[in-house]
Write an enzyme that holds these catalytic residues in place. Structure first.
Site, PDB file in Angstrom:
ATOM      1  N   HIS A   1     -37.733  27.946 -15.992  1.00 13.85           N
ATOM      2  CA  HIS A   1     -36.734  26.898 -16.161  1.00 13.85           C
ATOM      3  C   HIS A   1     -35.852  27.240 -17.365  1.00 13.85           C
ATOM      4  CE1 HIS A   1     -35.323  22.829 -15.245  1.00 13.85           C
ATOM      5  NE2 HIS A   1     -35.167  22.672 -16.542  1.00 13.85           N
TER       6      HIS A   1
ATOM      7  N   CYS B   1     -29.907  21.991 -15.269  1.00 12.58           N
ATOM      8  CA  CYS B   1     -31.045  21.112 -15.512  1.00 12.58           C
ATOM      9  C   CYS B   1     -30.679  19.672 -15.126  1.00 12.58           C
ATOM     10  CB  CYS B   1     -31.478  21.253 -16.972  1.00 12.58           C
ATOM     11  SG  CYS B   1     -32.991  20.395 -17.426  1.00 12.58           S
TER      12      CYS B   1
ATOM     13  N   ASP C   1     -40.524  28.557 -12.433  1.00 12.32           N
ATOM     14  CA  ASP C   1     -40.140  27.294 -13.056  1.00 12.32           C
ATOM     15  C   ASP C   1     -41.291  26.293 -12.961  1.00 12.32           C
ATOM     16  OD1 ASP C   1     -38.994  24.821 -13.784  1.00 12.32           O
ATOM     17  OD2 ASP C   1     -37.028  25.442 -13.040  1.00 12.32           O
TER      18      ASP C   1
END
Length: 232
Positions: free
Chosen positions: A202, A123, A171
């Site tokens: 995600h 991330c 995502d």
């Protein structure tokens, strides 16, 4: 798990920060700098460090939010999410890159590190892993769902080390057109791999989150291990 872990201190230009060190059985192996999500070096990131240590790597995960407070550790509820976004927005990315450089040097100085050093980020840390690759601070880098990479493709020509990127097809934070732009930017770079996982959202690698997708996590981990074994 057959690992030994501890926290160590690393000297930066404007202070000292902690980093979680995980050693493999026998204490020796190539090095990995593990770059956190926006939730700090929490139990999930420490578990990932232990996992890669069990795979034979010496892993060091720096506390990149230390200027806001030492060892901030968040969960995945709504309150934690709000605080995590605040911390990310308060982070000076240039200083974070300097911290990563200090971490790489500290890792290379560890007596158990043999051979090369790579970076793996998730991330927020995935975006930092991309910049770390562009900076040439490590020998290879892996970015899991690195948010914002598609907005920093001006740095693509600077990536001269092996780089692997992982994205989820579902995502919501990194849409398919963003991944396509990344792929186009690197289509002539044979050292860059991009993997997209069907049905993955995600954060698919994090088993603390509702978006965890076991198959995608397993495939990505396998792809990462093969990539690291080829380049470290």
């Amino acid at each position: 798990m057959d690992t030994t872990s501890s926290w160590i201190d690393i000297q930066a230009g404007d202070g000292r920060f902690g980093a979680y060190l995980a050693l493999p059985r026998g204490g020796k192996g190539p090095g990995i700098v593990l770059l956190q999500e926006i939730f700090g070096v929490n139990s999930h990131i420490r578990a990932v460090a232990d996992q890669y240590a069990a795979d034979g790597y010496v892993v060091l995960a720096p506390d990149l939010f230390w200027r806001s407070g030492p060892r901030i550790e968040l969960g995945y509820d709504d309150v934690s999410w709000a605080r995590a976004v605040e911390l990310m927005n308060a982070t000076d990315v240039d200083k974070a890159q300097q911290d990563i450089g200090h971490t790489v040097r500290a890792l290379r100085a560890q007596p158990g590190v043999q051979g090369k050093v790579g970076a793996i980020g998730f991330c927020f840390g995935g975006r930092l892993a991309y910049h770390t690759a562009a900076n040439g601070q490590v020998d290879a880098a892996v970015a899991y769902y690195g948010g914002g990479i598609h907005n920093a493709l001006g740095r693509a020509p600077q990536v001269r080390i092996p780089l692997q990127m992982h994205f989820g097809a579902l995502d919501a934070h990194i849409p398919a057109d963003a991944v396509a732009r990344i792929a186009t930017a690197f289509e002539d770079n044979d050292g860059v791999e991009i993997h997209v996982y069907d049905q993955a959202q995600h954060g698919f690698n994090c088993n603390h989150r509702a978006s965890y997708q076991q198959r995608a996590a397993a495939q990505a981990h396998g792809n990462t291990l093969v990539f690291l074994s080829d380049h470290l």
